[in-house]
Design an enzyme around this catalytic site. Structure first.
Site, PDB file in Angstrom:
ATOM      1  N   CYS A   1       0.856  -1.252  -0.027  1.00  0.00           N
ATOM      2  CA  CYS A   1       0.113  -0.016   0.006  1.00  0.00           C
ATOM      3  C   CYS A   1       0.911   1.370  -0.059  1.00  0.00           C
ATOM      4  CB  CYS A   1      -0.824  -0.119   1.217  1.00  0.00           C
ATOM      5  SG  CYS A   1      -1.900  -1.326   1.452  1.00  0.00           S
TER       6      CYS A   1
ATOM      7  N   ARG B   1       4.641   0.461  -6.658  1.00  0.00           N
ATOM      8  CA  ARG B   1       4.524  -0.270  -5.310  1.00  0.00           C
ATOM      9  C   ARG B   1       3.699  -1.547  -5.504  1.00  0.00           C
ATOM     10  NH1 ARG B   1       7.249   1.882  -0.799  1.00  0.00           N
ATOM     11  NH2 ARG B   1       6.028   0.622   0.366  1.00  0.00           N
TER      12      ARG B   1
ATOM     13  N   TRP C   1      -3.161  -2.516  -1.238  1.00  0.00           N
ATOM     14  CA  TRP C   1      -2.716  -3.704  -1.840  1.00  0.00           C
ATOM     15  C   TRP C   1      -3.508  -4.689  -0.744  1.00  0.00           C
ATOM     16  CZ3 TRP C   1       0.055  -8.020   0.226  1.00  0.00           C
ATOM     17  CH2 TRP C   1       0.441  -8.931  -0.859  1.00  0.00           C
TER      18      TRP C   1
ATOM     19  N   ASN D   1      -1.233   1.729   6.355  1.00  0.00           N
ATOM     20  CA  ASN D   1      -0.366   0.791   5.485  1.00  0.00           C
ATOM     21  C   ASN D   1      -0.165  -0.243   6.686  1.00  0.00           C
ATOM     22  OD1 ASN D   1      -0.394   1.988   3.298  1.00  0.00           O
ATOM     23  ND2 ASN D   1       1.744   2.285   3.197  1.00  0.00           N
ATOM     24  N   GLY D   2      -0.244  -1.500   6.664  1.00  0.00           N
ATOM     25  CA  GLY D   2       0.301  -2.574   7.674  1.00  0.00           C
ATOM     26  C   GLY D   2      -0.858  -3.531   7.947  1.00  0.00           C
TER      27      GLY D   2
ATOM     28  N   GLU E   1      17.412 -17.455  -8.849  1.00  0.00           N
ATOM     29  CA  GLU E   1      17.127 -16.140  -9.259  1.00  0.00           C
ATOM     30  C   GLU E   1      16.516 -15.908 -10.389  1.00  0.00           C
ATOM     31  OE1 GLU E   1      16.254 -13.533  -7.721  1.00  0.00           O
ATOM     32  OE2 GLU E   1      16.620 -11.870  -8.938  1.00  0.00           O
TER      33      GLU E   1
ATOM     34  N   LYS F   1      12.466 -14.387 -11.261  1.00  0.00           N
ATOM     35  CA  LYS F   1      12.622 -13.343 -12.335  1.00  0.00           C
ATOM     36  C   LYS F   1      11.431 -13.615 -13.154  1.00  0.00           C
ATOM     37  CE  LYS F   1      13.831 -10.798 -10.745  1.00  0.00           C
ATOM     38  NZ  LYS F   1      14.418 -10.114  -9.386  1.00  0.00           N
TER      39      LYS F   1
ATOM     40  N   GLU G   1       7.743 -14.097 -11.876  1.00  0.00           N
ATOM     41  CA  GLU G   1       7.055 -13.149 -11.117  1.00  0.00           C
ATOM     42  C   GLU G   1       6.931 -12.029 -12.228  1.00  0.00           C
ATOM     43  OE1 GLU G   1       9.268 -10.307  -8.515  1.00  0.00           O
ATOM     44  OE2 GLU G   1      11.201 -11.007  -9.319  1.00  0.00           O
TER      45      GLU G   1
ATOM     46  N   HIS H   1      15.692 -37.386  -9.351  1.00  0.00           N
ATOM     47  CA  HIS H   1      15.189 -37.819  -8.352  1.00  0.00           C
ATOM     48  C   HIS H   1      13.669 -37.426  -8.271  1.00  0.00           C
ATOM     49  CE1 HIS H   1      18.908 -39.059  -6.637  1.00  0.00           C
ATOM     50  NE2 HIS H   1      19.638 -38.073  -6.977  1.00  0.00           N
TER      51      HIS H   1
ATOM     52  N   LYS I   1       6.269  -3.737  -4.073  1.00  0.00           N
ATOM     53  CA  LYS I   1       7.838  -3.414  -4.036  1.00  0.00           C
ATOM     54  C   LYS I   1       8.590  -3.734  -2.661  1.00  0.00           C
ATOM     55  CE  LYS I   1      11.746  -2.506  -5.751  1.00  0.00           C
ATOM     56  NZ  LYS I   1      12.294  -3.217  -6.461  1.00  0.00           N
TER      57      LYS I   1
HETATM   58  C1  F6R Z   1      12.024 -10.162  -6.590  1.00  0.00           C
HETATM   59  C2  F6R Z   1      11.837  -9.260  -5.503  1.00  0.00           C
HETATM   60  C3  F6R Z   1      11.529  -9.918  -4.165  1.00  0.00           C
HETATM   61  C4  F6R Z   1      12.549  -9.080  -3.050  1.00  0.00           C
HETATM   62  C5  F6R Z   1      11.995  -9.576  -1.546  1.00  0.00           C
HETATM   63  C6  F6R Z   1      12.918  -8.727  -0.619  1.00  0.00           C
HETATM   64  O1  F6R Z   1      12.103  -9.642  -7.696  1.00  0.00           O
HETATM   65  O2  F6R Z   1      12.357  -8.186  -5.675  1.00  0.00           O
HETATM   66  O3  F6R Z   1      11.861 -11.166  -3.973  1.00  0.00           O
HETATM   67  O4  F6R Z   1      13.766  -9.378  -3.334  1.00  0.00           O
HETATM   68  O5  F6R Z   1      10.746  -8.878  -1.532  1.00  0.00           O
HETATM   69  O6  F6R Z   1      12.894  -7.524  -0.714  1.00  0.00           O
HETATM   70  P1  F6R Z   1      14.119  -6.776   0.047  1.00  0.00           P
HETATM   71  O7  F6R Z   1      15.194  -6.823  -0.709  1.00  0.00           O
HETATM   72  O8  F6R Z   1      13.341  -5.236  -0.059  1.00  0.00           O
HETATM   73  O9  F6R Z   1      14.115  -7.037   1.431  1.00  0.00           O
END
Ligand code: F6R
Length: 601
Positions: A2, A27, A73, A97-98, A475, A479, A482, A498, A596
């Site tokens: 949010c 975000r 959100w 927020n929260g 990773e 990527k 997502e 396995h 974000k």
């Molecule tokens: C994936 C992504 C998330 C963040 C995770 C941790 O692309 O961005 O998996 O890496 O939410 O976020 P931070 O680094 O802000 O603690």
């Protein structure tokens, strides 16, 4: 997650709120709303979906002197206009927020007192509690202080009391909130970009802080007592949230990686002095390192583990913060706990850090956002210099985390003499090649587009690798899923047989990574096993020659010292994910359901 904006000051159109919210769109959110004082009454307007829907319902020129806005959100209750913020009960209107963990108990108590709730949210209990307390107390600040003691959970709140036409109130606990300061106007925001175009000055708040803001005054309190505050300058300007001609922030941020590498490593790579790595704390005293993080930051940690074990000869474990915080931790005294976070606000990582601090361990934050909660809580901090990252999917911050972890490993190795000077000189020389090589890989967009085109109709994509290549595979897979909404899994190449290999059929894409020569023949055997079963193999490697062809497409990454290979290998993975998402028409910078910075657990 949010987003919150708030404004108090001399007259402005209500667009000051929607503009702020637009700058927080990155975000992620699914509904939006504003509340502002108009003719002495609080006018609340909310809408499901994108901000454009909300803007259609508003006269953006409508003038006001006090207002709050929110992008939601959804957590408690569906994404619809009723559950959207702001929420109003009686005299009080709030944006939040929260998550309020004890909202059910509070809600039943308030219902018994005759309140009828309209939404399914936890937030509505906040304005209702305030309204209830205010009936007797009549002092907004005192009600907010009491509220803080009654709520369990995380909350950044913007609050308007209809009886007080001049002041905007706020309360912060375990969720980010800042105050923006101009001479005749004050802002609140959950993240700096919301107000970067309005002011450069801000006040960072601590948990439990609450404030009364008017156009020309900030009064800050904590637990009933007035508090001093410092006004600081933002570390970046409004430019940071400009796409600079790129189609997406993600593309722009991937292209910033050469520069981010230089900015992150330059302060430490110092030529011509006794040791080749400088300006870092001495980490040699730790017998064990534990890395705790979430998502991509965990994946950066996995690369770091390989480096720390290989070069610094220090046992390293990597934990996912959301599990670590509830597991039995077995933290040892001589263990350094490293938390990694781009935002510095991730709830689980923050809690993990607090556990380690409480246990008396030394803690190090590898953080991108300066002054963030995790950066302030960690006993030591090293900053990644990725600049503001806007795309929800991290790219440049991830690379910066990998770069910094690599330097930490080399620093320990140099101090412990587990690496010789000759090799360090080679590393220093090769560090200068890295930005150019990243650029070279970024420029190869045709091959990524071709691969994306070939795999676009597939429902499942596999990534395989061993050791550091497995860390990268994880990773790459994250990527891809997502942003392109394509199911994908990463496997340690030796694990396939396995179980997972039963999923490989004619045409199944398998992205195989082989950069570690010591283990290459083994991984190549695993690649042949899937190839034989019909897989479409996309082979990413630094090996120029193979004795036979066991792949359908090959991307060769330039040769560089092993410590920098991950920073190159990740580029084709990021770029392929990007072009796949683009071909599939996905909202690349704001994938559905994602946020974000994840400030709830
Ligand atoms: C994936 C992504 C998330 C963040 C995770 C941790 O692309 O961005 O998996 O890496 O939410 O976020 P931070 O680094 O802000 O603690």
């Amino acid at each position: 997650m949010c987003g919150i904006v708030g404004f108090v000051g001399s007259k402005k159109g209500v667009r000051v709120l929607t503009e702020g919210l637009e700058r927080l769109e990155y975000r992620g959110y699914d509904s939006a709303g504003v509340a502002y004082l108009k003719d002495g009454k609080v006018n609340v307007v909310k809408e499901e979906g994108k901000l454009s829907n909300l803007k259609e319902k508003l006269n953006l020129d409508d003038e006001m002197t006090l207002g709050i806005g929110h992008t939601r959100w959804a957590t408690h209750g569906k994404a619809n206009a009723t559950n959207a913020h702001p929420h109003k009960m009686g005299k009080f209107t709030v944006v939040h927020n929260g998550i309020i963990e004890n909202y059910n108990v509070l809600r039943s108590e308030l219902e018994k007192k005759g309140y009828v709730f309209k939404s399914e949210t936890d937030t509505e209990v906040i304005c209702t509690l305030l309204d209830y307390m205010y009936k007797d107390d009549k002092d907004v600040l005192s009600c907010i202080n009491k509220l803080n003691k009654m709520l369990d959970g995380s909350y950044a709140l913007g609050i308007i009391c209809e009886d007080d036409k001049d002041n905007l109130y706020l309360l912060k606990n375990k969720s980010p909130l800042i105050v923006g300061v101009n001479d005749n106007e004050k802002y609140i925001a959950s993240d700096a970009p919301a107000i970067l175009d309005k002011t450069k000055k801000n006040i960072i708040l601590d948990d439990g802080d609450y404030a009364r803001l008017s156009g020309d005054k900030v009064e800050l309190f904590n637990d009933g007592k007035k508090k001093e505050y410092q006004i600081k300058e933002f570390m970046y300007d409004a430019d940071a949230i400009d796409k600079k001609g790129y189609e997406h922030f993600m593309l722009k941020e991937m292209h910033e990686q050469p520069d981010v590498f230089k900015k992150t490593t330059n302060p430490y790579l110092k030529e011509g002095v006794e040791s080749l790595l400088n300006n870092m704390p001495d980490f040699t005293k730790y017998n064990k390192i534990r890395i705790v993080a979430c998502g991509s930051a965990t994946h950066a940690g996995l690369v770091g583990k390989c480096m720390l074990e290989e070069y610094a000869n220090v046992r390293t474990v990597v934990d996912t913060a959301s599990e670590f915080r509830y597991n039995k931790q077995f933290l040892e005294d001589d263990e350094l706990v490293i938390v990694i976070s781009q935002s510095g606000e991730t709830a689980d990582t923050f809690e993990a850090l607090k556990i380690a601090n409480k246990n008396g361990n030394d803690t190090l934050g590898i953080i991108n956002e300066k002054g963030s909660s995790i950066a302030r809580e960690a006993k030591m901090v090293l900053y990644t210099e990725a600049g503001k990252e806007i795309a929800v999917a991290t790219t440049k911050a991830y690379s910066a985390q990998v770069a910094l972890l690599t330097l930490i490993a080399l620093n320990i190795a140099e101090n412990k003499k587990t690496i010789n000077k000759k090799e360090m000189i080679k590393i220093l020389e090769d560090s200068k090649l890295v930005p150019g090589y990243i650029e070279e890989l970024l420029s190869m967009s045709d091959i990524y587009k071709t691969i994306a085109e070939e795999i676009k109709d597939q429902n499942d994509i596999f990534f395989i690798g061993r050791k550091i290549d497995y860390a990268l595979a994880q990773e790459g897979s994250l990527k891809l899923k997502e942003i392109s909404y394509t199911h994908s899994e990463a496997y340690a190449a030796g694990e396939l047989k396995h179980g997972t290999i039963s999923l490989i059929e004619e045409g199944t894409p398998v992205i195989a990574i082989v950069t570690d020569d010591s283990i290459a023949p083994k991984t190549i055997n695993n690649i042949k096993e899937v190839k034989t079963r019909g897989a479409n193999v996309i082979y990413i490697t630094n090996r120029k020659k193979e004795s036979d062809i066991f792949y359908d497409r090959r991307i060769i990454v330039p040769e560089v010292h092993k410590v920098f290979e991950p920073l190159l290998t990740i580029i084709p993975l990021q770029m392929t994910a990007y072009y796949l998402a683009k071909i599939k028409g996905c909202p690349i910078d704001q994938p559905r359901n994602l946020a974000k910075s994840v400030t709830v657990e």
